[in-house]
Motif scaffolding. Sequence first.
Motif, short mmCIF file in Angstrom:
data_model
loop_
_atom_site.label_atom_id
_atom_site.label_comp_id
_atom_site.label_asym_id
_atom_site.label_seq_id
_atom_site.Cartn_x
_atom_site.Cartn_y
_atom_site.Cartn_z
N CYS A 185 0.81 -1.22 0.00
CA CYS A 185 0.00 0.00 0.00
C CYS A 185 0.84 1.27 0.00
O CYS A 185 0.31 2.36 -0.21
N ILE A 186 2.14 1.14 0.26
CA ILE A 186 3.03 2.29 0.13
C ILE A 186 3.25 2.61 -1.35
O ILE A 186 3.23 3.76 -1.78
N GLY A 187 3.46 1.56 -2.14
CA GLY A 187 3.67 1.74 -3.57
C GLY A 187 2.41 2.11 -4.32
O GLY A 187 2.47 2.78 -5.36
N GLY A 188 1.24 1.70 -3.79
CA GLY A 188 -0.02 1.92 -4.50
C GLY A 188 -0.30 3.37 -4.86
O GLY A 188 -0.52 3.69 -6.05
N PRO A 189 -0.33 4.28 -3.89
CA PRO A 189 -0.62 5.68 -4.24
C PRO A 189 0.43 6.31 -5.15
O PRO A 189 0.10 7.15 -5.99
N LEU A 190 1.69 5.90 -4.98
CA LEU A 190 2.73 6.40 -5.87
C LEU A 190 2.47 5.96 -7.31
O LEU A 190 2.58 6.75 -8.25
N GLY A 191 2.10 4.70 -7.48
CA GLY A 191 1.79 4.20 -8.81
C GLY A 191 0.59 4.90 -9.42
O GLY A 191 0.56 5.18 -10.63
N ALA A 192 -0.42 5.22 -8.59
CA ALA A 192 -1.61 5.90 -9.10
C ALA A 192 -1.27 7.30 -9.62
O ALA A 192 -1.82 7.76 -10.62
N VAL A 193 -0.33 7.98 -8.94
CA VAL A 193 0.09 9.32 -9.38
C VAL A 193 0.93 9.23 -10.65
O VAL A 193 0.72 9.98 -11.61
N LEU A 194 1.89 8.29 -10.65
CA LEU A 194 2.78 8.17 -11.81
C LEU A 194 2.05 7.70 -13.06
O LEU A 194 2.42 8.05 -14.18
N ALA A 246 -9.62 10.69 -3.73
CA ALA A 246 -10.22 9.48 -3.18
C ALA A 246 -9.26 8.30 -3.27
O ALA A 246 -9.15 7.49 -2.34
N CYS A 247 -8.57 8.18 -4.39
CA CYS A 247 -7.62 7.08 -4.60
C CYS A 247 -6.49 7.13 -3.58
O CYS A 247 -6.12 6.11 -2.98
N GLN A 248 -5.94 8.33 -3.36
CA GLN A 248 -4.84 8.47 -2.40
C GLN A 248 -5.29 8.12 -0.98
O GLN A 248 -4.59 7.43 -0.24
N LEU A 249 -6.48 8.59 -0.61
CA LEU A 249 -7.00 8.29 0.73
C LEU A 249 -7.26 6.81 0.89
O LEU A 249 -6.98 6.22 1.95
N ASN A 250 -7.81 6.19 -0.14
CA ASN A 250 -8.11 4.76 -0.09
C ASN A 250 -6.85 3.93 0.16
O ASN A 250 -6.83 3.03 1.01
N TRP A 251 -5.78 4.26 -0.57
CA TRP A 251 -4.52 3.54 -0.38
C TRP A 251 -3.93 3.80 1.00
O TRP A 251 -3.37 2.88 1.63
N ALA A 252 -4.03 5.04 1.49
CA ALA A 252 -3.48 5.37 2.81
C ALA A 252 -4.19 4.58 3.91
O ALA A 252 -3.54 4.01 4.81
N CYS A 253 -5.51 4.53 3.85
CA CYS A 253 -6.28 3.77 4.85
C CYS A 253 -5.99 2.28 4.74
O CYS A 253 -5.92 1.57 5.76
N ASN A 254 -5.83 1.81 3.51
CA ASN A 254 -5.47 0.41 3.28
C ASN A 254 -4.13 0.09 3.96
O ASN A 254 -3.96 -0.96 4.59
N PHE A 255 -3.18 1.01 3.85
CA PHE A 255 -1.87 0.83 4.47
C PHE A 255 -1.99 0.68 5.99
O PHE A 255 -1.38 -0.21 6.60
N PHE A 256 -2.77 1.55 6.61
CA PHE A 256 -2.88 1.51 8.07
C PHE A 256 -3.54 0.21 8.55
O PHE A 256 -3.14 -0.35 9.57
#
Length: 679
Positions: A241-250, A578-588
């Motif tokens: 989940c750390i890589g997820g939001p980065l991948g969504a941005v890139l 929404a995507c960034q928040l979803n990945w962040a909550c998933n990480f926690f």
Amino acid sequence: MSEYIALLSGKKKDGDNGSLSRRSFGSFSRFGPDVESSGVKPSGDSISNIPMVLEDWHRRSMSSQADAAGKTLTPQHKKGQSTGQLGLTQRNRARSFVENIDGTMVSMTPVEMGRHELYEEVPFLAMSGLQRKEHSLSVAFSSYAAQLDTLETDEYMAATTGKHLNPEEKEKRLSHMSLLLLDELEVDAITVTTPLIFAVLIASLLMFNMGYNISVMNAPEPFVFPGHSTSSWSMAVAAFCIGGPLGAVLAGQWADQRGRRGALMITTWLFIFGGLVQALAPSLNIVIVARAIIGVASGASTVLVPIYLGELAPPNLRGVLGTMTQFVLVIGILVADLVGFVLANPTGWRYMFFLTSAMALFQLLLTPFLLESPRWLLGRNAKSSKARFIIKKLRGFRYDEEVETEVEHFLGASKSQSMQNDSDSNANSGEKSAMLEMFQDEKVRLLVISTLVMHAASQFSGINAVFYYSGLFFDGVIENPLVGTTLMGGINVLATYVALLLMDKCGRRTLIMWSSAGMFVSCIVIVVSLKGYFSNMVALSAVASYVCFFEIGLGPIPWLIVAEMFEGKYVAPAMSIACQLNWACNFFVGLFFPYINKSLGAYSFGPFAIVLLLTFLFAWIYLPETQGTTPAELQAELVKKNAGRSYHNMDIEGMASHVPPTQDEWEEALAMLKQQGDG
């Protein structure tokens, strides 16, 4: 050729310089040059309702609609009796066209007009749940165009016989024309070409790989570097989940700079590299790095696959393809559980991790069949011959004129959705300004808050605690925890199918409330069962119920409501937040659930129950319904949108008999008109 000249010709007024004026189109209709017709304009009085027969059609399933259309329309169509009773069987049909308020004119058949409306109104995203909107738009335009056809027919009858159509004749023609046009518009929903099938299957493998990696860490946990600490293992799981939001941005940058196909290729190589590193890792720390790399690929996949498939598919197929990708993802989760029965052991766990690379390598071998997005190509160059070649393959067209019409659909839709050129330097500033507007506008701000709450609730409901750590949870509840994990994976697939059926019948807010309430009750039963008041089988059933209720609401709806709640200019920034928040909550959740389970024991699902109760209350009090407008409301919007236009020759029955004029034919007709005018 005479037909095209008849379409364009008109009496040249004194003082005309030979150019085509708005008035010059007024004296010709599909019924012949002897009838004065200035076209018909939509208005609230003249376009008022959807025929009852079309309402019935709207309620039936797609397959029964196709069957009914064949049974209802074919006999009359073959005999040519549909308008024979009205005295219109023999007529000189001319091509339909639209006269805009600024005097410009566009020549399109009614079905082409309908497809253009679909392109403009359906977002370029393959998203589960769009089927209802797609079909409602088709129903609305079919009724709208049929009433224009009926109005023009009524004018003709009044001009030639002195009598208007009686109510029965109007209703009969209106119903028949509505069904005929709707049948034509729905063809795209049941017709696909081989190049489109290959492109869809190849792109969907990315979602399969993502689903596989969501659950792949579950089964082999006892065998991967035995003796690891809780913190190190939870970090290995959560690194995804750390890589997820980065991948969504890139992914957005890759898609704009290298094209949709190029971005998918980069994502595939990341899966290959990440899988190899994970399989060959000498320590758990390297596994953590590999999981982060795979997370980048997975995050990119969630962005790229819906965009890519949405830009390849016709509007009527985008919802279906979004549904398919959702199925592929949950099947990937199930396959990871099944593979665990064979490879989750001291000698096989590395092969289990290597399957990520193997699947990506298989996808790489199929990339020659992966087409570039025609929308991206047209955004860079509206005259792109490569885009036209791809469109011809994707749609199975035979004529260049059909391709050019489709190109106009793409360009018009991109313009109307304010997404003309993704690589434009103003795109980023436009998105930033839209993001500021969202928070400054009080009405939009509530929608943003609702979106963020739903996405946070989706993850803090604890669903990924089940998929990441079900082996840990089922230990002691069932003899072989992997059996329970696999059972949950299978139920997840079935629940996804049920959810897709419900999304077309129930409101989004209703599904969120049922989902959160059902998951809340399931959490209570799980806690009570683990305390010993109920048997372990009851606990297992409660977990299954928990997964099912998630899939009917909190799983798909938070993503769907973003596209339904916001105006076009707000969709991209809202989806990004929404995507960034979803990945962040998933990480926690992935990081801290082992500690929650260790500290709370049987009460480990208690915090999730609290979140679900609050989610239910928020949905009940604040969440707006976003299911979408009805066909009648959409039809009213069409009337308002096109009030300044005048429609000529809206001949639905004759639309299939005309081949689009080529550019050379149009130019020749114009030249002949000018020559006649000079003479």
